[in-house]
Design an enzyme around this catalytic site. Structure first.
Site, mmCIF file in Angstrom:
data_model
loop_
_atom_site.group_PDB
_atom_site.id
_atom_site.type_symbol
_atom_site.label_atom_id
_atom_site.label_comp_id
_atom_site.label_asym_id
_atom_site.label_seq_id
_atom_site.Cartn_x
_atom_site.Cartn_y
_atom_site.Cartn_z
ATOM 1 N N ARG A 116 0.855 -1.367 -0.002
ATOM 2 C CA ARG A 116 -0.030 -0.058 0.183
ATOM 3 C C ARG A 116 0.863 1.348 -0.005
ATOM 4 N NH1 ARG A 116 -4.540 -1.711 3.894
ATOM 5 N NH2 ARG A 116 -3.641 0.029 5.522
ATOM 6 N N ARG A 126 9.494 5.409 -3.425
ATOM 7 C CA ARG A 126 9.907 6.679 -4.701
ATOM 8 C C ARG A 126 11.378 6.806 -4.614
ATOM 9 N NH1 ARG A 126 5.719 9.950 -2.482
ATOM 10 N NH2 ARG A 126 3.698 9.160 -3.284
ATOM 11 N N ARG A 153 -8.803 -5.302 13.900
ATOM 12 C CA ARG A 153 -8.088 -4.875 14.724
ATOM 13 C C ARG A 153 -8.386 -3.621 15.449
ATOM 14 N NH1 ARG A 153 -3.865 -6.831 17.502
ATOM 15 N NH2 ARG A 153 -2.705 -5.045 17.414
ATOM 16 N N ARG A 212 1.638 5.728 16.554
ATOM 17 C CA ARG A 212 1.831 7.116 16.262
ATOM 18 C C ARG A 212 0.915 8.188 17.099
ATOM 19 N NH1 ARG A 212 -1.668 6.014 10.621
ATOM 20 N NH2 ARG A 212 -3.586 5.546 11.502
ATOM 21 N N GLU A 260 -2.153 6.815 19.571
ATOM 22 C CA GLU A 260 -2.486 5.737 19.163
ATOM 23 C C GLU A 260 -2.203 4.537 19.352
ATOM 24 O OE1 GLU A 260 -3.613 5.517 14.828
ATOM 25 O OE2 GLU A 260 -4.163 7.565 14.867
ATOM 26 N N TYR A 320 -11.407 -2.849 4.111
ATOM 27 C CA TYR A 320 -10.958 -1.544 4.257
ATOM 28 C C TYR A 320 -11.134 -0.709 3.028
ATOM 29 C CZ TYR A 320 -7.856 2.463 5.513
ATOM 30 O OH TYR A 320 -7.295 3.794 5.809
ATOM 31 N N ASP A 368 -10.931 3.269 1.654
ATOM 32 C CA ASP A 368 -10.885 4.775 1.777
ATOM 33 C C ASP A 368 -12.073 5.583 1.459
ATOM 34 O OD1 ASP A 368 -8.106 4.971 2.635
ATOM 35 O OD2 ASP A 368 -7.481 4.489 0.494
HETATM 36 P P1 FAD Z 1 -18.551 4.017 9.072
HETATM 37 O O1 FAD Z 1 -18.031 5.318 9.064
HETATM 38 O O2 FAD Z 1 -18.161 3.023 10.236
HETATM 39 O O3 FAD Z 1 -20.150 4.241 9.478
HETATM 40 C C1 FAD Z 1 -20.973 3.255 9.901
HETATM 41 C C2 FAD Z 1 -22.009 3.779 10.923
HETATM 42 O O4 FAD Z 1 -23.092 2.856 11.136
HETATM 43 C C3 FAD Z 1 -21.216 4.196 12.340
HETATM 44 O O5 FAD Z 1 -21.607 5.380 12.756
HETATM 45 C C4 FAD Z 1 -22.017 3.254 13.151
HETATM 46 O O6 FAD Z 1 -21.999 3.632 14.651
HETATM 47 C C5 FAD Z 1 -23.417 3.049 12.711
HETATM 48 N N1 FAD Z 1 -24.029 1.891 12.950
HETATM 49 C C6 FAD Z 1 -23.472 0.383 12.861
HETATM 50 N N2 FAD Z 1 -24.161 -0.556 13.420
HETATM 51 C C7 FAD Z 1 -25.473 0.053 13.678
HETATM 52 C C8 FAD Z 1 -26.852 -0.330 14.057
HETATM 53 N N3 FAD Z 1 -27.084 -1.461 14.213
HETATM 54 N N4 FAD Z 1 -27.728 0.603 14.411
HETATM 55 C C9 FAD Z 1 -27.551 1.981 13.857
HETATM 56 N N5 FAD Z 1 -26.290 2.548 13.734
HETATM 57 C C10 FAD Z 1 -25.317 1.499 13.242
HETATM 58 N N6 FAD Z 1 -10.025 6.816 4.592
HETATM 59 C C11 FAD Z 1 -9.297 7.555 3.934
HETATM 60 O O7 FAD Z 1 -9.966 8.063 2.869
HETATM 61 N N7 FAD Z 1 -8.303 8.312 4.290
HETATM 62 C C12 FAD Z 1 -7.821 8.304 5.427
HETATM 63 O O8 FAD Z 1 -6.881 9.100 6.031
HETATM 64 C C13 FAD Z 1 -8.393 7.256 6.355
HETATM 65 N N8 FAD Z 1 -7.960 6.946 7.642
HETATM 66 C C14 FAD Z 1 -8.494 5.849 8.117
HETATM 67 C C15 FAD Z 1 -8.006 5.847 9.544
HETATM 68 C C16 FAD Z 1 -8.768 4.828 10.584
HETATM 69 C C17 FAD Z 1 -7.870 4.539 11.880
HETATM 70 C C18 FAD Z 1 -9.359 4.038 9.921
HETATM 71 C C19 FAD Z 1 -10.016 2.796 10.885
HETATM 72 C C20 FAD Z 1 -10.089 4.237 8.788
HETATM 73 C C21 FAD Z 1 -9.511 5.084 8.029
HETATM 74 N N9 FAD Z 1 -10.119 5.543 6.575
HETATM 75 C C22 FAD Z 1 -9.458 6.351 6.011
HETATM 76 C C23 FAD Z 1 -11.336 4.683 6.110
HETATM 77 C C24 FAD Z 1 -12.519 5.562 6.396
HETATM 78 O O9 FAD Z 1 -12.891 5.497 7.930
HETATM 79 C C25 FAD Z 1 -13.711 4.632 5.986
HETATM 80 O O10 FAD Z 1 -13.743 4.846 4.340
HETATM 81 C C26 FAD Z 1 -15.135 5.371 6.084
HETATM 82 O O11 FAD Z 1 -15.426 6.038 7.537
HETATM 83 C C27 FAD Z 1 -16.277 4.355 6.045
HETATM 84 O O12 FAD Z 1 -17.463 5.003 6.186
HETATM 85 P P2 FAD Z 1 -18.912 3.957 6.343
HETATM 86 O O13 FAD Z 1 -19.990 4.656 6.111
HETATM 87 O O14 FAD Z 1 -18.631 2.760 5.616
HETATM 88 O O15 FAD Z 1 -18.680 3.517 7.875
HETATM 89 N N1 UDP Z 2 4.019 0.895 7.843
HETATM 90 C C1 UDP Z 2 5.329 0.727 8.493
HETATM 91 N N2 UDP Z 2 5.698 1.716 8.974
HETATM 92 C C2 UDP Z 2 5.312 3.167 9.037
HETATM 93 C C3 UDP Z 2 4.117 3.269 8.202
HETATM 94 C C4 UDP Z 2 3.318 1.998 7.847
HETATM 95 O O1 UDP Z 2 5.968 -0.375 8.576
HETATM 96 O O2 UDP Z 2 6.040 4.089 9.655
HETATM 97 C C5 UDP Z 2 3.512 -0.146 7.177
HETATM 98 C C6 UDP Z 2 2.538 -1.292 8.217
HETATM 99 O O3 UDP Z 2 2.826 -2.598 8.094
HETATM 100 C C7 UDP Z 2 1.214 -0.630 7.967
HETATM 101 C C8 UDP Z 2 1.458 -0.521 6.434
HETATM 102 O O4 UDP Z 2 2.718 -0.032 6.246
HETATM 103 O O5 UDP Z 2 0.217 -1.727 8.271
HETATM 104 C C9 UDP Z 2 0.497 0.344 5.801
HETATM 105 O O6 UDP Z 2 0.388 1.451 6.299
HETATM 106 P P1 UDP Z 2 -0.723 2.729 6.290
HETATM 107 O O7 UDP Z 2 -0.272 3.982 6.768
HETATM 108 O O8 UDP Z 2 -1.566 2.530 4.995
HETATM 109 O O9 UDP Z 2 -1.701 2.186 7.441
HETATM 110 P P2 UDP Z 2 -3.058 2.706 7.887
HETATM 111 O O10 UDP Z 2 -3.085 4.115 7.441
HETATM 112 O O11 UDP Z 2 -4.086 1.851 7.630
HETATM 113 O O12 UDP Z 2 -2.981 2.800 9.241
#
Ligand code: FAD
Ligand code: UDP
Length: 364
Positions: free
Chosen positions: A169, A173, A246, A277, A297, A345, A347
């Protein structure tokens, strides 16, 4: 009577509701949390928009998706350029000429390529796991300092037991370019994601603190169709067992200083540091507030009842998911969508595209 009862006010639910309202349909959004927005929810603390469920940077290569989301917010020019801190040494991410220069003191792509070529010789044949994949991409030195500890903390498993694709992922570069993403468009919505989501849900009925699964019959009678964005295993009462995730624990702190780390994201890649981080939220919007808010985190093994973050898409869980998926396909009266229903997962741009596709499927 509603046309759609939408379970979940995350990005998928909000796009679906907005589009259907535009088409004259009546929608009700049910949300079990006490706020809208799902995992992109931001909360204002000390005048700073704090990303409560992890840092979110919007990025896409799809112009249509970029234009779509820009209807709801004014995006800034933030570019994610995280730093990695290994025992006090700082390296630029993703892996690029700045990282390699710091590691080896070599300034040209040819010199760096020669070092990596030498170090990757220890890997014979196609990489079989994340460790081998990482060494073959960037060599053992970078692997040991910047990948091994971080990955083990994040996934709770050693690198030689993890699939190779996770590390692919990240860009590698041979240019001096610290942009973590290779997408054409990137930014943070001014005023935070919650403001953006409120705009999407403007004029749509939303019930907070309401778990659809606790009262399915009642809600089914109130709407013609259900759109479900919650966890797919929960929907089917875990009949094939719970899907593994996780989880992440955030320790958020207000500091009485204007600038703590000088960057939005700093990764701690040494295994000895317990967190993965530190996010300093104000830097996403170039904030100048007198105080600052940081989140450490901690990656954790998920248990039922905890917040699910990253799906563990290994063979065992994929097999369980495919059984649930078969059941879902046999339930055409319900639209399943979003990261939890698809156990994937996604985005944010991909979630928007998925919701728009489902809306098109419904209306065509
Ligand atoms: P969710 O945002 O999870 O929405 C689902 C909703 O349904 C929640 O509010 C939940 O409470 C509700 N729900 C669930 N079950 C029920 C129920 N039974 N009754 C009523 N409500 C319910 N994407 C990026 O593009 N850029 C990023 O930098 C990025 N960073 C991320 C970092 C982390 C740590 C994580 C985990 C994800 C990240 N993502 C990122 C992905 C991003 O979070 C998701 O693409 C997006 O939030 C998904 O939206 P969703 O509507 O599918 O799910
Ligand atoms: N990763 C790493 N070192 C870093 C950042 C990322 O080894 O400093 C690796 C790690 O295995 C991670 C993967 O790269 O699971 C993908 O990173 P990303 O930043 O996409 O993870 P996320 O945004 O999903 O937390």
């Amino acid at each position: 009577m509603y046309d759609y009862i939408i379970v979940g006010s995350g990005l998928y639910g909000a796009v679906f509701a907005y589009e259907m309202k535009k088409r004259g349909k009546k929608c009700l959004v049910l949300e079990k949390r006490e706020h809208i927005g799902g995992n992109i929810y931001t909360e204002e603390i000390e005048g700073i928009n704090v990303h409560k469920y992890g840092a979110h940077i919007f990025h896409t290569s799809n112009k249509k998706t970029w234009d779509y989301i820009n209807q709801f917010a004014d995006f800034n020019h933030f570019i994610n350029s995280p730093l990695a801190n290994y025992q006090g040494e700082l390296y630029n991410l993703p892996f690029n000429m700045n990282t390699f220069y710091k590691m080896w003191g070599k300034a040209t792509p040819d010199e760096v390529a020669a070092i990596i070529a030498e170090q990757r010789k220890e890997i014979k044949g196609a990489p079989q796991n994340l460790e081998e994949q990482a060494i073959s991409l960037v060599g053992r030195d970078v692997y040991e300092k910047l990948i091994k500890g971080y990955t083990q903390k994040q996934w709770g498993r050693p690198c030689d037991t993890l699939p190779a694709f996770i590390i692919r992922r990240l860009p590698v570069r041979y240019t001096y370019d610290n942009n973590y993403f290779s997408d054409r468009y990137q930014g943070i919505p001014g005023g935070g994601y919650t403001k953006m989501m409120s705009k999407m849900l403007d004029g749509i009925d939303v019930k907070l603190g309401t778990d659809y699964l606790e009262n399915r019959e009642k809600w089914r009678q109130k709407g013609r169709k259900i759109v479900y964005t919650g966890a797919i295993d929960a929907y089917f009462d875990y009949c094939f067992g719970a899907l593994a995730y996780r989880s992440v624990r955030f320790e958020t702190e207000i500091l009485e200083k204007s600038n703590y780390q000088g960057n939005a994201v700093v990764n701690y890649t040494d295994i000895q540091v317990p967190y993965t981080r530190v996010i300093e939220h104000k830097h996403f919007e170039f904030g100048t507030q007198p105080n600052t808010v940081i989140s450490r985190e901690y990656s954790e093994e998920w248990q039922l009842g905890m917040e699910p973050y990253y799906p563990v898409n290994d063979a065992e869980n994929e097999a369980i998911f495919s059984k649930y998926k078969t059941l879902a396909n046999q339930t055409p009266s319900i639209i399943f969508g979003g990261r939890l229903a698809d156990y994937k997962y996604y985005d944010m741009d991909k979630v928007i595209e998925l919701a728009l596709k489902h809306v098109a499927d419904e209306t065509n």
